[in-house]
Design an enzyme around this catalytic site. Sequence first.
Site, PDB file in Angstrom:
ATOM      1  N   ARG A  24      77.292  46.184   7.390  1.00  0.00           N
ATOM      2  CA  ARG A  24      76.047  46.959   7.377  1.00  0.00           C
ATOM      3  C   ARG A  24      75.590  47.304   5.959  1.00  0.00           C
ATOM      4  O   ARG A  24      74.863  48.271   5.746  1.00  0.00           O
ATOM      5  CB  ARG A  24      76.188  48.239   8.210  1.00  0.00           C
ATOM      6  CG  ARG A  24      76.455  47.993   9.686  1.00  0.00           C
ATOM      7  CD  ARG A  24      76.739  49.289  10.422  1.00  0.00           C
ATOM      8  NE  ARG A  24      76.981  49.039  11.839  1.00  0.00           N
ATOM      9  CZ  ARG A  24      76.184  49.447  12.836  1.00  0.00           C
ATOM     10  NH1 ARG A  24      75.086  50.119  12.564  1.00  0.00           N
ATOM     11  NH2 ARG A  24      76.491  49.190  14.096  1.00  0.00           N
ATOM     12  N   MET A  35      74.121  66.965   2.131  1.00  0.00           N
ATOM     13  CA  MET A  35      74.096  66.625   3.553  1.00  0.00           C
ATOM     14  C   MET A  35      75.420  66.114   4.127  1.00  0.00           C
ATOM     15  O   MET A  35      75.443  65.669   5.272  1.00  0.00           O
ATOM     16  CB  MET A  35      72.999  65.572   3.816  1.00  0.00           C
ATOM     17  CG  MET A  35      71.599  66.027   3.439  1.00  0.00           C
ATOM     18  SD  MET A  35      70.312  64.831   3.876  1.00  0.00           S
ATOM     19  CE  MET A  35      70.302  64.966   5.671  1.00  0.00           C
ATOM     20  N   SER A  38      70.276  67.386  -9.008  1.00  0.00           N
ATOM     21  CA  SER A  38      69.245  66.414  -9.362  1.00  0.00           C
ATOM     22  C   SER A  38      67.842  66.987  -9.268  1.00  0.00           C
ATOM     23  O   SER A  38      66.906  66.439  -9.847  1.00  0.00           O
ATOM     24  CB  SER A  38      69.355  65.185  -8.454  1.00  0.00           C
ATOM     25  OG  SER A  38      69.195  65.565  -7.095  1.00  0.00           O
ATOM     26  N   ASP A  39      67.693  68.086  -8.531  1.00  0.00           N
ATOM     27  CA  ASP A  39      66.373  68.710  -8.401  1.00  0.00           C
ATOM     28  C   ASP A  39      66.548  70.175  -8.044  1.00  0.00           C
ATOM     29  O   ASP A  39      67.608  70.588  -7.575  1.00  0.00           O
ATOM     30  CB  ASP A  39      65.540  67.998  -7.338  1.00  0.00           C
ATOM     31  CG  ASP A  39      66.211  68.025  -5.969  1.00  0.00           C
ATOM     32  OD1 ASP A  39      65.815  68.868  -5.147  1.00  0.00           O
ATOM     33  OD2 ASP A  39      67.120  67.213  -5.724  1.00  0.00           O
TER      34      ASP A  39
END
Length: 239
Positions: A44, A181, A204-205
């Site tokens: 995958r 997450m 990152s933000d």
Amino acid sequence: MATPHINAEMGDFADVVLMPGDPLRAKFIAETFLDDAREVNNVRGMLGFTGTYKGRKISVMGHGMGIPSCSIYAKELITEFGVKKIIRVGSCGAVREDVKLRDVVIGMGACTDSKVNRMRFKDHDYAAIADFDMVRNAVDAAKARDVSVRVGNIFSADLFYTPDPQMFDVMEKYGILGVEMEAAGIYGVAAEFGAKALAICTVSDHIRTGAQTTSEERQTTFNEMIEIALESVLLGDNE
């Protein structure tokens, strides 16, 4: 033997696996930091590699986005391929004013709005925490490289696009360092199957201000995070 999601054999993976969300990031880590890296999974498109770092066998494999995805890979690595330690290396968003872009966050604990750990723990609250020695080794590795890190609780969200932005106020009140997450799921899987886990994330933000790092800045800080993770493995071997 191979599983439905990993086409490797016992011995293909090291006992320690670094896991970014992005499989292409796993490829980057293998090509940049590992010697003699070889591909050990491509089912995958979830690429996995095994090589050596300063002579120490280490693997790296993507885990995808969200707790359901990372839980599949973490479980199979532990139960089918003999993995003992998982280090998630990824990004997170900050909600606190004092947490800045490019900060490296070590997730000592992982709160979550997911129910997966309640399903494991007979509908009771399970404290999803990292292994203490892995936390300590990561902190020591950061200090040795003169990299400042933040250590504390992070939050593993089920939804990237949340319908409840007021929850960020609650997170800030309770001192959450970053939102991502996966960590709570990986910590739960590790506990269930007798392994150890740690999440190291780069900010990152900033969710409050909308500030974001540039791609170049993310690359530089990401490298620091990976170096901390790799060096922490070596420190763990010396215990």
